[in-house]
Design an enzyme around this catalytic site. Structure first.
Site, mmCIF file in Angstrom:
data_model
loop_
_atom_site.group_PDB
_atom_site.id
_atom_site.type_symbol
_atom_site.label_atom_id
_atom_site.label_comp_id
_atom_site.label_asym_id
_atom_site.label_seq_id
_atom_site.Cartn_x
_atom_site.Cartn_y
_atom_site.Cartn_z
ATOM 1 N N SER A 29 0.897 -1.239 -0.044
ATOM 2 C CA SER A 29 -0.005 0.112 0.156
ATOM 3 C C SER A 29 0.742 1.260 -0.003
ATOM 4 O O SER A 29 1.688 1.281 1.013
ATOM 5 C CB SER A 29 -0.869 0.037 1.289
ATOM 6 O OG SER A 29 -1.436 1.230 1.601
ATOM 7 N N HIS A 67 -1.664 -2.465 -3.594
ATOM 8 C CA HIS A 67 -2.975 -2.325 -2.913
ATOM 9 C C HIS A 67 -3.108 -0.749 -2.975
ATOM 10 O O HIS A 67 -2.613 0.088 -2.580
ATOM 11 C CB HIS A 67 -2.611 -2.579 -1.266
ATOM 12 C CG HIS A 67 -3.707 -2.648 -0.566
ATOM 13 N ND1 HIS A 67 -4.676 -3.605 -0.325
ATOM 14 C CD2 HIS A 67 -4.263 -1.625 0.141
ATOM 15 C CE1 HIS A 67 -5.632 -3.285 0.417
ATOM 16 N NE2 HIS A 67 -5.417 -2.098 0.667
ATOM 17 N N ASP A 108 -5.771 1.710 -2.237
ATOM 18 C CA ASP A 108 -6.586 2.494 -1.220
ATOM 19 C C ASP A 108 -7.563 3.553 -1.806
ATOM 20 O O ASP A 108 -6.893 4.467 -1.827
ATOM 21 C CB ASP A 108 -6.020 2.991 0.023
ATOM 22 C CG ASP A 108 -5.337 1.579 0.947
ATOM 23 O OD1 ASP A 108 -6.109 0.912 1.249
ATOM 24 O OD2 ASP A 108 -4.143 1.561 1.425
ATOM 25 N N MET A 139 -10.656 6.235 -0.730
ATOM 26 C CA MET A 139 -11.289 6.684 0.362
ATOM 27 C C MET A 139 -12.059 8.017 -0.148
ATOM 28 O O MET A 139 -11.570 8.704 -0.783
ATOM 29 C CB MET A 139 -10.313 7.463 1.610
ATOM 30 C CG MET A 139 -9.620 6.285 1.949
ATOM 31 S SD MET A 139 -8.296 6.637 3.441
ATOM 32 C CE MET A 139 -7.395 5.337 3.832
ATOM 33 N N HIS A 177 -8.845 -1.606 -2.673
ATOM 34 C CA HIS A 177 -9.600 -1.485 -1.467
ATOM 35 C C HIS A 177 -10.266 -0.465 -1.461
ATOM 36 O O HIS A 177 -9.933 0.732 -1.290
ATOM 37 C CB HIS A 177 -8.756 -1.696 -0.321
ATOM 38 C CG HIS A 177 -9.173 -1.602 0.934
ATOM 39 N ND1 HIS A 177 -8.356 -1.292 2.198
ATOM 40 C CD2 HIS A 177 -10.463 -1.948 1.441
ATOM 41 C CE1 HIS A 177 -8.995 -1.309 3.086
ATOM 42 N NE2 HIS A 177 -10.425 -1.689 2.822
ATOM 43 N N MET A 179 -12.783 2.126 0.091
ATOM 44 C CA MET A 179 -13.255 2.503 1.658
ATOM 45 C C MET A 179 -14.227 3.729 1.278
ATOM 46 O O MET A 179 -14.030 4.766 1.432
ATOM 47 C CB MET A 179 -12.095 2.778 2.487
ATOM 48 C CG MET A 179 -11.445 1.757 3.083
ATOM 49 S SD MET A 179 -9.995 2.218 3.915
ATOM 50 C CE MET A 179 -8.852 2.346 2.435
ATOM 51 N N MET A 207 -9.350 -6.338 8.186
ATOM 52 C CA MET A 207 -8.710 -5.196 8.361
ATOM 53 C C MET A 207 -8.228 -5.336 10.053
ATOM 54 O O MET A 207 -9.102 -5.528 10.848
ATOM 55 C CB MET A 207 -9.917 -3.958 8.610
ATOM 56 C CG MET A 207 -10.377 -3.476 7.244
ATOM 57 S SD MET A 207 -9.128 -2.900 6.098
ATOM 58 C CE MET A 207 -8.139 -1.602 6.935
ATOM 59 N N ASP A 261 -4.932 -6.552 6.406
ATOM 60 C CA ASP A 261 -4.552 -5.162 6.113
ATOM 61 C C ASP A 261 -4.375 -4.053 7.321
ATOM 62 O O ASP A 261 -5.623 -3.892 7.993
ATOM 63 C CB ASP A 261 -5.667 -4.416 5.048
ATOM 64 C CG ASP A 261 -5.211 -3.186 4.702
ATOM 65 O OD1 ASP A 261 -4.112 -2.770 4.572
ATOM 66 O OD2 ASP A 261 -6.190 -2.321 3.967
#
Ligand code: DX5
Ligand code: ZN
Length: 208
Positions: free
Chosen positions: A6, A29, A31, A33, A62, A64, A133, A171
């Site tokens: 990440s 990875h 992320d 958001m 991922h 979120m 998580m 993660d």
């Protein structure tokens, strides 16, 4: 053990992605958001889509976000192997998992530290990955929550009981000390432990 990197805590994205590309890391990875599901917001797709210029690694995305439907079609167009969103979202989860698969991409669900593992049960037949998580989602550099070791074991038991071949990815707060608590996983995602070092390959190798 496979390793996903990440770059959330990266200060020089281009440099770090190029350096990661020279390692044997299995995935990048990504992320995402939205500032709603979690407080922080990551850079927009218009910028993130350019990461293919700096890495040929496959992506483990991922989400979120509150509304995965808006993001799936975008991130499905990148060099993506997995798209994972959260079991806690108040949406038609089965429909969203099917949507990911329609793009020919593997689908998964992520589960926050305080969410019970059995929340995953209705969706098991659609899962290629469970992302456990081991910190509260939202930012990099947090400490690994010790109870995650038990959580990973519970997910492993659940997948076994229902005969589901999904992989388990862990993660948050993964480093050379906490890796011993992730032995029941197939993949670990590490951010600051790798990106904050001056030798990415040494750190990646220490997690295998
Ligand atoms: C947390 C993110 C993680 C995070 C991992 O919300 O989902 O992927 O970047 O970073 P570290 O390894 O620093 O906890
Ligand atoms: Zn993540």
């Amino acid at each position: 053990m496979k390793v996903s990197a990440s770059f959330l805590s990266s200060r020089d994205l281009v440099k770090d992605l190029r350096a990661l590309d020279l390692t044997d890391v299995d995935y990048i990875h990504l992320d995402i958001m939205d500032g709603k599901f979690v407080n922080n917001k990551t850079m927009p797709y218009s910028e993130l889509k350019n990461i293919y210029k700096y890495t040929s690694k496959r992506l483990d995305v991922h989400l979120m976000v509150e509304d995965p439907e808006k993001y799936i079609p975008l991130y499905a167009t990148l060099n993506t192997e997995y798209i994972v969103f959260h079991v806690e979202v108040d949406k038609d989860i089965t429909k969203l998992l099917k949507m990911i698969k329609q793009y020919g991409i593997k689908a998964g669900l992520s589960i926050k530290p305080n969410t019970k593992v059995n929340e995953l049960v209705p969706y098991l037949p659609y899962l290629d990955m469970v992302l456990v998580m081991s910190v509260e989602p939202g930012k990099g550099g947090q400490a690994f929550i010790e109870e995650s070791e038990e959580k990973i074991k519970e997910v492993r038991e659940l997948l076994k009981a229902y005969n589901i071949p999904a992989v388990i990815n862990v993660d948050g707060g993964v480093n050379d000390n906490t890796i011993s608590k992730c032995r029941d996983a197939d993949i670990v995602t590490a951010g600051s432990y790798i990106i904050g070092s001056d030798n990415f390959q040494t750190k990646i190798s220490s997690l295998r």
